[in-house]
Design a protein around this motif. Structure first.
Motif, short mmCIF file in Angstrom:
data_model
loop_
_atom_site.label_atom_id
_atom_site.label_comp_id
_atom_site.label_asym_id
_atom_site.label_seq_id
_atom_site.Cartn_x
_atom_site.Cartn_y
_atom_site.Cartn_z
N ALA A 1 0.74 -1.31 -0.01
CA ALA A 1 -0.08 0.00 -0.11
C ALA A 1 0.99 1.31 -0.06
O ALA A 1 2.02 1.22 0.41
CB ALA A 1 -0.79 0.12 1.32
N ASP A 2 0.09 2.45 -0.37
CA ASP A 2 1.11 3.60 -0.35
C ASP A 2 0.64 4.45 0.67
O ASP A 2 1.52 5.27 1.38
CB ASP A 2 0.70 4.36 -1.79
CG ASP A 2 1.28 3.40 -2.93
OD1 ASP A 2 2.54 3.27 -2.92
OD2 ASP A 2 0.43 3.18 -3.93
N VAL A 3 -0.63 4.55 1.20
CA VAL A 3 -1.11 5.36 2.19
C VAL A 3 -2.25 4.57 3.10
O VAL A 3 -3.23 3.85 2.43
CB VAL A 3 -1.79 6.67 1.57
CG1 VAL A 3 -2.12 7.63 3.05
CG2 VAL A 3 -0.61 7.37 1.20
N VAL A 4 -2.23 4.77 4.19
CA VAL A 4 -3.42 4.44 5.07
C VAL A 4 -4.06 5.61 5.73
O VAL A 4 -3.53 6.14 6.35
CB VAL A 4 -3.00 3.49 6.25
CG1 VAL A 4 -4.22 2.72 6.99
CG2 VAL A 4 -2.29 2.13 5.65
N LEU A 5 -5.44 5.23 5.37
CA LEU A 5 -6.25 6.51 5.99
C LEU A 5 -6.91 5.74 7.08
O LEU A 5 -7.75 4.53 6.95
CB LEU A 5 -7.43 7.17 5.12
CG LEU A 5 -6.82 7.83 3.96
CD1 LEU A 5 -8.19 8.09 2.84
CD2 LEU A 5 -6.33 9.29 4.24
N LEU A 6 -6.79 6.27 8.44
CA LEU A 6 -7.14 5.37 9.48
C LEU A 6 -7.82 6.19 10.55
O LEU A 6 -7.56 7.32 10.96
CB LEU A 6 -5.84 5.03 10.41
CG LEU A 6 -5.93 4.08 11.67
CD1 LEU A 6 -6.61 2.86 11.35
CD2 LEU A 6 -4.55 3.88 12.06
N ASP A 7 -9.23 5.71 10.71
CA ASP A 7 -10.12 6.22 11.75
C ASP A 7 -9.45 6.15 12.98
O ASP A 7 -9.20 4.75 13.61
CB ASP A 7 -11.62 5.50 11.51
CG ASP A 7 -12.60 6.22 12.75
OD1 ASP A 7 -12.33 7.52 13.11
OD2 ASP A 7 -13.56 5.61 12.89
N GLU A 8 -9.54 7.04 13.96
CA GLU A 8 -8.88 7.26 15.38
C GLU A 8 -10.07 6.33 16.48
O GLU A 8 -9.52 5.57 17.19
CB GLU A 8 -8.60 8.45 15.87
CG GLU A 8 -8.13 8.80 17.08
CD GLU A 8 -9.13 8.80 18.33
OE1 GLU A 8 -9.20 8.13 19.27
OE2 GLU A 8 -10.31 9.46 17.92
N SER A 9 -11.35 6.55 16.03
CA SER A 9 -12.24 6.08 16.93
C SER A 9 -12.99 4.84 16.49
O SER A 9 -13.88 4.99 15.72
CB SER A 9 -13.30 7.26 17.39
OG SER A 9 -14.23 6.67 18.09
#
Length: 529
Positions: free
Chosen positions: A59-67
């Motif tokens: 993968a190149d980037v992870v968009l990650l929800d904090e909650s």
């Protein structure tokens, strides 16, 4: 893995984005928006699944929800960084609590977004991460192309001393900028232009050097032997602690590399340059700085202390004595001062431990030999040949050393005091690439960038020869003694085992000759912030 992102960006391949959110269904429109912009987006509802996916996929980037329920965003972030430390992670959060953000930033997130997220915000963040190198490269290339003609015109307009300083600063600026880009073609153009600049600078020095030494030329630059009275002594004041740090062998580009670190604690008042005397080597240039004299004058006044190249004994053992005598001549004999020479890490730690004691002085001179040891060791240790194989890695190594050095720790300890800091050097170094045959007798010096002896044979086109050393401010042990100084990236090799020494020393950093990198060096005056 991050290199993959750069590669994809440069070659217009779709970047792989992993978006992790327990409410991923509500993000369908944003995901569609990104897909329409050319990104490949894979959705996940929890941290476990994305970690499982990363085991077999890149993968190149992870968009990650904090909650998220179960494994939280911060816990997922910690696992990702443990297993894939270079993978960029953008934290998406609706919680702006300071402790949450500090923890995320401390875990080395690349960026963060606040919910509800705007599709354009996500796009901008991804462009910063994935496309930044390409965008920087493109902008750098365009800007350098604009400046190329200006530099070319300046080089062909017979620059004077100050104009050469400005030209060199500009070349260093572009050299550093080019190192951030990914354009081998433009890098090659720049390297050619810099080589041309060094050729013209060599001619400039060869034409004017004797007149500078005789001070017949009104364009005479500040040089090693006039540095202290002209650039340092006027700023020494009784009751105001001044620390003069001379980092041996520090080029201007290396200074620009460590400047952001120093600037965290000190504010630059003046950045200036001076010209190192020939040979651009410690024995000559540093003794000249501390004595305020040319080498021939040092030999005359201190016959027991001065050692010529072919004589046994240390060549820089009397700098403190020379400095003390110069201070008296400059009517600064009543100031409280000290001199420290740091040649190894133990010396550095001792200096660091005692740095507050030197606040009682009006002047404390610290000579730090690390960069000199590094550049010399560069030719002796294969590991350093790997670590410092070009200018980019040489600067990087200098930064790494400085950040973790006793010198930097010592300066930080006194940064909150009302002090003045002067950072300078004695000469720079040149990465040598072009061998030139040279023949001399047993008494001829072994330095690769200059030779001193009686019966030296050499290629005229490759050297600046001085046949009357006293006119150049240099000792002349024998009636037939002469000096030769290599131009540009030339290094001087004897015919014996020629191929072995050529291969051994090519692409190593040497000093003693005539190049912009060796001759034009920085002096910076700073104050506490």
């Amino acid at each position: 893995m991050y290199r993959l992102a750069v590669y994809r960006s440069i070659h217009n391949m779709q970047a792989e984005i992993l978006w992790v959110d327990d409410e991923i269904e509500s993000l369908k429109s944003q995901i569609l928006f990104l897909k329409n912009k050319g990104y490949e987006v894979s959705p996940f509802t929890n941290g476990y699944d994305v970690l499982e996916h990363l085991k077999t996929n890149q993968a190149d980037v992870v968009l990650l929800d904090e909650s998220m329920p179960g494994m939280t965003g911060l816990e997922t972030l910690s696992k990702i960084k443990e297993l894939y430390p270079t993978l960029p992670v953008v934290m998406v959060t609706k919680n702006e609590a300071e402790n949450i953000m500090e923890e995320a930033i401390g875990a080395q997130i690349t960026d963060y977004l606040i919910k509800p997220v705007n599709p354009n915000q996500v796009l901008l963040s991804l462009k910063k991460i994935i496309d930044s190198r390409r965008l920087v490269s493109e902008k750098t290339t365009v800007e350098y192309q604009k400046d190329f003609r200006n530099l070319f015109m300046a080089l062909n307009n017979n620059p004077n001393v100050e104009e050469w300083e400005e030209l060199y600063k500009k070349l260093v600026y572009w050299e550093v900028e080019m190192s951030k880009s990914d354009s081998p073609e433009m890098q090659e153009v720049f390297n050619t232009q810099k080589a041309e600049a060094n050729t013209e600078f060599f001619k400039f020095v060869s034409r004017n050097y004797i007149d500078w030494i005789k001070e017949k030329n009104e364009d005479t630059p500040v040089m090693s032997h006039t540095l202290f009275p002209k650039k340092i002594a006027p700023h020494i004041k009784k009751g105001k602690p001044t620390f003069m740090v001379l980092i041996d062998n520090l080029r201007y580009d290396q200074w620009k590399a460590i400047e952001p670190i120093v600037s965290q604690s000190f504010r630059t008042v003046e950045e200036d340059m001076f010209y190192g005397i020939l040979p651009t080597s410690t024995q000559y240039s540093r003794n000249a700085i501390f004595s305020g004299m040319l080498p021939v004058e040092i030999e005359r006044r201190y016959p027991l202390e001065w050692k010529n190249d072919d004589e046994q004994g240390g060549k820089n053992l009397y700098e403190k004595q020379f400095l003390g005598d110069q201070l008296k001549r400059l009517n600064l004999g009543n100031i409280k001062w000290d001199y420290l020479k740091i040649t190894n890490n133990d010396d550095g730690k001792t200096m660091e431990d005692n740095i507050h004691n030197y606040l009682k002085n009006d002047l404390t001179v610290i000579v730090y030999n690390f960069v000199d040891m590094l550049s010399h060791a560069r030719t002796e240790m294969e590991v350093l040949k790997e670590l410092a194989g070009d200018e980019v890695s040489y600067r990087s190594l200098t930064v790494s050393w400085f950040e973790h050095s006793p010198l930097y720790r010592a300066l930080k300890k006194i940064a909150d005091k009302d002090i003045q800091l002067i950072v300078t050097t004695d000469h720079g170094t040149m990465r040598v690439k072009t061998p030139s045959k040279c023949i001399g007798d047993k008494a001829t010096t072994t330095n690769l960038r200059y030779k001193h002896g009686r019966n030296i044979q050499y290629e005229d086109k490759d050297v600046f020869a001085i046949t009357t050393p006293h006119e150049a401010g240099l000792p002349q042990p024998n009636v037939n003694s002469k000096y030769i100084f290599a131009k540009g990236d030339v290094f001087l090799c004897y015919p014996n085992n020629y191929n072995y020494y050529v291969n051994y020393y090519r692409n190593t950093f040497q000093h003693g000759g005539v190049s912009l990198e060796e001759v034009i060096v920085p002096i910076i005056r700073m104050t506490s912030r």
